[in-house]
Design a protein around this motif. Structure first.
Motif, PDB file in Angstrom:
ATOM      1  N   VAL A  62       0.843  -1.202   0.000  1.00 54.90           N
ATOM      2  CA  VAL A  62       0.000   0.000   0.000  1.00 54.90           C
ATOM      3  C   VAL A  62       0.873   1.245   0.000  1.00 54.90           C
ATOM      4  O   VAL A  62       1.864   1.319   0.729  1.00 54.90           O
ATOM      5  N   THR A  63       0.508   2.233  -0.832  1.00 55.33           N
ATOM      6  CA  THR A  63       1.213   3.518  -0.813  1.00 55.33           C
ATOM      7  C   THR A  63       0.696   4.354   0.359  1.00 55.33           C
ATOM      8  O   THR A  63      -0.405   4.135   0.858  1.00 55.33           O
ATOM      9  N   ASN A  64       1.494   5.316   0.788  1.00 53.69           N
ATOM     10  CA  ASN A  64       1.095   6.176   1.892  1.00 53.69           C
ATOM     11  C   ASN A  64       0.324   7.396   1.428  1.00 53.69           C
ATOM     12  O   ASN A  64      -0.305   8.080   2.239  1.00 53.69           O
ATOM     13  N   GLU A  65       0.364   7.690   0.121  1.00 46.53           N
ATOM     14  CA  GLU A  65      -0.279   8.892  -0.378  1.00 46.53           C
ATOM     15  C   GLU A  65      -1.285   8.561  -1.466  1.00 46.53           C
ATOM     16  O   GLU A  65      -1.236   7.486  -2.067  1.00 46.53           O
ATOM     17  N   TYR A  66      -2.230   9.493  -1.689  1.00 45.59           N
ATOM     18  CA  TYR A  66      -3.225   9.344  -2.742  1.00 45.59           C
ATOM     19  C   TYR A  66      -2.610   9.728  -4.085  1.00 45.59           C
ATOM     20  O   TYR A  66      -1.720  10.587  -4.160  1.00 45.59           O
ATOM     21  N   HIS A  67      -3.074   9.073  -5.132  1.00 45.32           N
ATOM     22  CA  HIS A  67      -2.676   9.400  -6.503  1.00 45.32           C
ATOM     23  C   HIS A  67      -3.956   9.721  -7.278  1.00 45.32           C
ATOM     24  O   HIS A  67      -4.425   8.917  -8.080  1.00 45.32           O
TER      25      HIS A  67
ATOM     26  N   THR B  41      -4.918   1.873  -8.039  1.00 48.07           N
ATOM     27  CA  THR B  41      -3.588   1.260  -7.994  1.00 48.07           C
ATOM     28  C   THR B  41      -2.594   2.169  -8.708  1.00 48.07           C
ATOM     29  O   THR B  41      -2.979   3.026  -9.502  1.00 48.07           O
ATOM     30  N   VAL B  42      -1.316   1.982  -8.415  1.00 47.91           N
ATOM     31  CA  VAL B  42      -0.268   2.772  -9.062  1.00 47.91           C
ATOM     32  C   VAL B  42       0.983   1.904  -9.153  1.00 47.91           C
ATOM     33  O   VAL B  42       1.237   1.058  -8.290  1.00 47.91           O
TER      34      VAL B  42
ATOM     35  N   LYS C  53       5.032   1.583  -9.154  1.00 49.08           N
ATOM     36  CA  LYS C  53       6.238   2.271  -8.688  1.00 49.08           C
ATOM     37  C   LYS C  53       7.405   1.300  -8.731  1.00 49.08           C
ATOM     38  O   LYS C  53       7.360   0.257  -8.097  1.00 49.08           O
TER      39      LYS C  53
ATOM     40  N   THR D  46      -3.591   1.992  -3.639  1.00 51.78           N
ATOM     41  CA  THR D  46      -3.593   3.309  -3.007  1.00 51.78           C
ATOM     42  C   THR D  46      -4.574   3.314  -1.823  1.00 51.78           C
ATOM     43  O   THR D  46      -5.415   2.419  -1.702  1.00 51.78           O
TER      44      THR D  46
ATOM     45  N   ARG E   8      -7.078   7.278  -8.386  1.00 55.53           N
ATOM     46  CA  ARG E   8      -6.635   5.967  -8.879  1.00 55.53           C
ATOM     47  C   ARG E   8      -6.640   4.946  -7.749  1.00 55.53           C
ATOM     48  O   ARG E   8      -6.357   5.262  -6.591  1.00 55.53           O
TER      49      ARG E   8
END
Length: 359
Positions: free
Chosen positions: A171-176, A181-182, A184, A191, A179
């Protein structure tokens, strides 16, 4: 009540079309709805629900019409409780306001799908096993107790569930943006937006356990159960933005819902005794002396309970606000400690000026 497969198909098709229209007309472009937009669409869906209920009463008789309105009021009240938990979830995940519409829309669709599945299961059980009314009644009495004294148990369950999800999925810590999923460094991450939707879906599953037995305590018609749920969920997104600030003031909503669930639980047990087939209760014969609570009384009781809980909540929060923010001598209300401090400083300054003038 005679409902043909064609009517079912048309009803489900129109319901889907409403949600598709809402997505493309309001949700697809991220924005925070204004009060006017939210009020207009909330009123539209409430009027539509009322007209549909009148249509049922005219076409199929007012016994079914009364069952629909009692079910609609109950589901609407439970949906507002749903909104309260949605607010807690979205606050916990710090969802930007411009993306909250999308989260709510997906959450409402998940809720309708889950309730549809529960409705189908419930209809099959009721048709083949009359003793299921005993189980539904007992379940509602337990849920009523937990609603009144246990707080939002779904919050704790949701926290444990989301902890497990975070351990399993990257899981990412920030919103994109909005979206889900993202990618990296060659790795696909989910997300916080997707996490929020998963959390709301889990909450929907818990609330479906409350709502479906509750409405089956008011009617055995699957069509009424489905349409009352669909109309209760329609406009819920707009209602969230319209009464967002009011939700925190409905401090007695949980107790009001507990009373409603307990009432329907007792009604279900009475009905189960009236159609009893269990051999160890009265030799498997119905207890015809047990009263059947009429739908007219149920409608009046549910409506009155919601009204009393709402009014009591607003009066209590108003008195609390007046106590915490006493009025100043000049009649202006002190909003917070800063306002009081500024007023006192102003009074002291005027006093010093007066003393200086006298000296």
């Amino acid at each position: 009540m005679q409902v043909t497969p064609l009517i079912w198909l048309i009803t489900i098709g129109v319901t889907i079309l409403f949600f598709v229209y809402e997505f493309f007309a309001h949700v697809r472009k991220p924005h925070e709805p204004g009060i006017a937009e939210s009020a207009r669409w909330s009123a539209f869906y409430i009027i539509l629900a009322v007209l549909f209920g009148v249509g049922i009463g005219v076409v199929s008789g007012w016994t079914f019409g009364g069952e629909y309105f009692a079910g609609y009021l109950t589901e609407k009240a439970l949906s507002i409780d749903n909104l309260f938990v949605f607010l807690i979830v979205m606050t916990g995940f710090a969802v930007p306001k411009m993306y909250q519409q999308k989260v709510l829309m997906i959450g409402i669709i998940i809720a309708l799908i889950l309730r549809g599945a529960f409705i189908a299961i419930g209809a099959g059980l009721i048709e083949n096993f009359s003793w299921i009314f005993y189980i539904f009644g007992a379940l509602l009495l337990v849920l009523a107790y937990r609603q009144a004294f246990g707080g939002h148990d779904s919050n704790r369950a949701n926290g444990k569930f989301m902890g497990l999800v975070r351990r399993v999925l990257p899981v990412t810590n920030e919103y994109h943006g909005d979206r889900l999923t993202v990618k990296k460094g060659g790795t696909r991450f989910i997300t916080p937006m997707l996490l929020t939707i998963i959390a709301i879906g889990f909450v929907d599953l818990i609330f479906a356990v409350d709502s479906i037995p509750a409405i089956y305590g008011l009617t055995s018609e699957a069509y009424i159960v489905f349409t009352a749920n669909a109309f209760a969920l329609m406009g819920l997104r707009q209602l969230f933005f319209l009464i967002g600030g009011l939700l925190e003031r409905l401090i007695y909503l949980a107790q009001g819902l507990a009373v409603i669930l307990a009432f329907i639980g007792v009604k279900l047990v009475f009905h189960a005794l009236h159609v009893n087939e269990l051999p160890f209760i009265n030799g498997g014969k119905p207890l015809l002396w047990v009263p059947e609570i009429p739908i007219g009384f149920s409608l009046l009781f549910i409506g009155s309970t919601i009204a009393v809980a709402t009014l009591a909540s607003l009066l209590k929060t108003r008195r609390t606000a007046e106590r915490d923010n006493p009025r100043l001598p000049d009649g202006a209300a002190a909003v917070d400690g800063v306002a009081v401090g500024e007023a006192l400083e102003s009074a002291e300054y005027d006093g010093d000026q007066t003393s200086s003038g006298r000296s």
